[in-house]
Enzyme design. Structure first.
Site, PDB file in Angstrom:
ATOM      1  N   LYS A  52       0.847  -1.201   0.000  1.00  0.00           N
ATOM      2  CA  LYS A  52       0.000   0.000   0.000  1.00  0.00           C
ATOM      3  C   LYS A  52       0.880   1.247   0.000  1.00  0.00           C
ATOM      4  O   LYS A  52       0.627   2.202  -0.740  1.00  0.00           O
ATOM      5  CB  LYS A  52      -0.928  -0.008   1.223  1.00  0.00           C
ATOM      6  CG  LYS A  52      -2.065  -1.012   1.084  1.00  0.00           C
ATOM      7  CD  LYS A  52      -2.808  -1.286   2.380  1.00  0.00           C
ATOM      8  CE  LYS A  52      -3.825  -2.410   2.173  1.00  0.00           C
ATOM      9  NZ  LYS A  52      -4.450  -2.903   3.384  1.00  0.00           N
ATOM     10  N   GLN A  96      -4.741  -1.644   9.653  1.00  0.00           N
ATOM     11  CA  GLN A  96      -4.593  -2.957   9.016  1.00  0.00           C
ATOM     12  C   GLN A  96      -5.187  -4.043   9.914  1.00  0.00           C
ATOM     13  O   GLN A  96      -4.843  -4.143  11.090  1.00  0.00           O
ATOM     14  CB  GLN A  96      -3.093  -3.230   8.738  1.00  0.00           C
ATOM     15  CG  GLN A  96      -2.842  -4.508   7.968  1.00  0.00           C
ATOM     16  CD  GLN A  96      -3.421  -4.474   6.549  1.00  0.00           C
ATOM     17  OE1 GLN A  96      -3.303  -3.488   5.844  1.00  0.00           O
ATOM     18  NE2 GLN A  96      -4.054  -5.561   6.138  1.00  0.00           N
ATOM     19  N   ASP A 119     -11.135   2.707   4.073  1.00  0.00           N
ATOM     20  CA  ASP A 119     -11.364   1.263   3.964  1.00  0.00           C
ATOM     21  C   ASP A 119     -12.857   0.972   3.761  1.00  0.00           C
ATOM     22  O   ASP A 119     -13.227  -0.140   3.402  1.00  0.00           O
ATOM     23  CB  ASP A 119     -10.874   0.551   5.234  1.00  0.00           C
ATOM     24  CG  ASP A 119      -9.708  -0.377   4.960  1.00  0.00           C
ATOM     25  OD1 ASP A 119      -9.447  -0.676   3.775  1.00  0.00           O
ATOM     26  OD2 ASP A 119      -9.060  -0.805   5.935  1.00  0.00           O
TER      27      ASP A 119
END
Ligand code: NAD
Length: 295
Positions: A52, A96, A119
Site C-alpha cells: 500500500k 490494518q 477502507d
C-alpha cells in the site's frame, strides 16, 4: 478464456490517479495523504502494508506508517486514531486488520472519522452503500468493480453468485453487483457456510465471486461454460520448494476452472492488486472532500 489481469487494470487506474495528483501539485496544492496503522508484525499484514505504501508513493501520495506494538492497549490504539482524525494533513486512515485478540475491531472501525474511512468499513459508509449514496466502498469489492469496468464485462441482467458474506468482501460485493450501476444490475445470490446445494447454485452463475478463504474450493463442475470467475481468496500454503516457504492459493481451482470460463482472475495477480487501486481512489476522494474540490 481471457485472464483479467490485475496488474494491467490496476496500472490503468493508477496512471489516471497520478495524472490527477500531478495537476494538483502543479496548482501548488498539498499531496493526498494516507495514514496506515499496523499493530504487531503479522507477516501477511506487513506485506500488504508495504505494498500500500509503495503504491501511494508511485502516484505521488504521502503515506505515513504508524507501527504499534502487538501489546498496545485498545485505548492506546484509539488515541492514535483520534490524533489522526484531528490531523488536517491526513485524508485517509487505514487500520490494518486483523488486530490482536484483546482489541475490539468493531470499536476501532467505529472510532475512525467517517470522512477519513478509506477502507469503507465504518457503519456510516456501509449504510450509505446500502442506500446507494456515494461513499467509501470497501477496497476489495471496489477493486473488483474497477476490474469489471476496465475489461468492460457485461453485468446487466446477469446472475452473479457471491460465495462469502463478510463485511469486507462478500456482503458489499453483493450490494454493488445488485445496485443500479454501470457494472451492476445483476441478479445476485449470496452463498455462505450454511448454504445447501452450493454447487448447483454456483453452477447457475454467469459471474462467480469466490470469497470464502478455502483454497481451490470452486471446481470445474461448479461453474457453467463461459462464466466470469472472480477469485478473491488469498491463503498462504506451506511449500518448502518456495523461497518464502509458502505459496499463495485462491479459492478457485484455476487449472480446472479456467478452460471453462470466459474471463478469470489469477491468484496472485488479480483481485489483490485491484484492492490497492480501490484504496487509492478512496483516498483521493477523501482528499478532495477535505480540500473542497469537486469530485
Ligand atoms: P471471512 O472469513 O471473514 O469470510 C468468509 C465467508 O465465507 C463467510 O461469510 C463464510 O460464511 C463463508 N464461507 C466459509 N466457508 C464456506 C463454505 N464452505 N461454503 C460457503 N461459504 C463459506 O473472510 P474474508 O475476509 O471475506 O476473506 C475471504 C478470502 O478473501 C480470504 O482468503 C481472504 O484472505 C481473501 N481476501 C482477499 C483480499 C484481496 O485483496 N484479494 C481482500 C480481503 C480478503
Amino acid at each position: 478464456m481471457q485472464i483479467l489481469d490485475g496488474k494491467i487494470a490496476a496500472a490503468a487506474v493508477k496512471e489516471n490517479l497520478k495524472k490527477e495528483v500531478d495537476i494538483l501539485l502543479a496548482q501548488n496544492r498539498r499531496a493526498p495523504h494516507l495514514a496506515v496503522i499496523l499493530v504487531g508484525n503479522n507477516g501477511a499484514s506487513e506485506t500488504y502494508v508495504a505494498s500500500k505504501q509503495k503504491n501511494c508513493h508511485e502516484i505521488g501520495f504521502i503515506s505515513t506508517l504508524i507501527r504499534l506494538d502487538e501489546n498496545v492497549s485498545e485505548e492506546g490504539l484509539l488515541s492514535e486514531i483520534k490524533k489522526l482524525n484531528e490531523d488536517a494533513s491526513v485524508d485517509g486512515i487505514l487500520v490494518q486488520l486483523p488486530l490482536p485478540k484483546h482489541i475490539s475491531e468493531k470499536k476501532v472501525i467505529e472510532s475512525i472519522n467517517p470522512n477519513k474511512d478509506v477502507d469503507g468499513f465504518h457503519p456510516v459508509s456501509a449504510g450509505n452503500l446500502v442506500l446507494g449514496i456515494p461513499t467509501f466502498i470497501p477496497a476489495t469489492p471496489y477493486g473488483i468493480m474497477l476490474m469489471l469496468e476496465h475489461y468492460n464485462i457485461p453485468t446487466k441482467g446477469k446472475h452473479a453468485v457471491v460465495i462469502g458474506r463478510s463485511n469486507i468482501v462478500g456482503r458489499p460485493m453483493s450490494i454493488l453487483l445488485s445496485s443500479n450501476l454501470p457494472h451492476g444490475n445483476c441478479t445476485v445470490t449470496i452463498c455462505h457456510s450454511h448454504t445447501p446445494n452450493l454447487e448447483e447454485i454456483c453452477a447457475q452463475g454467469d459471474i462467480v465471486v469466490a470469497a470464502l478463504g478455502k483454497p481451490g474450493f470452486v471446481k470445474a463442475n461448479m461453474v457453467k461454460d463461459g462464466a466470469v470467475i472472480i477469485d478473491v481468496g488469498i491463503t498462504r500454503i506451506e511449500d518448502a520448494t518456495k523461497k518464502k516457504g509458502f505459496r499463495i492459493s485462491g479459492d478457485v481451482d484455476f487449472e480446472e476452472v479456467a478452460p471453462k470460463s470466459s474471463y478469470i482472475t489469477p491468484v496472485p495477480g488479480g483481485v489483490g492488486l485491484m484492492t490497492i487501486a480501490g484504496l487509492l481512489k478512496n483516498t483521493l476522494v477523501a482528499y478532495k472532500k477535505a480540500e473542497g474540490i469537486e469530485a
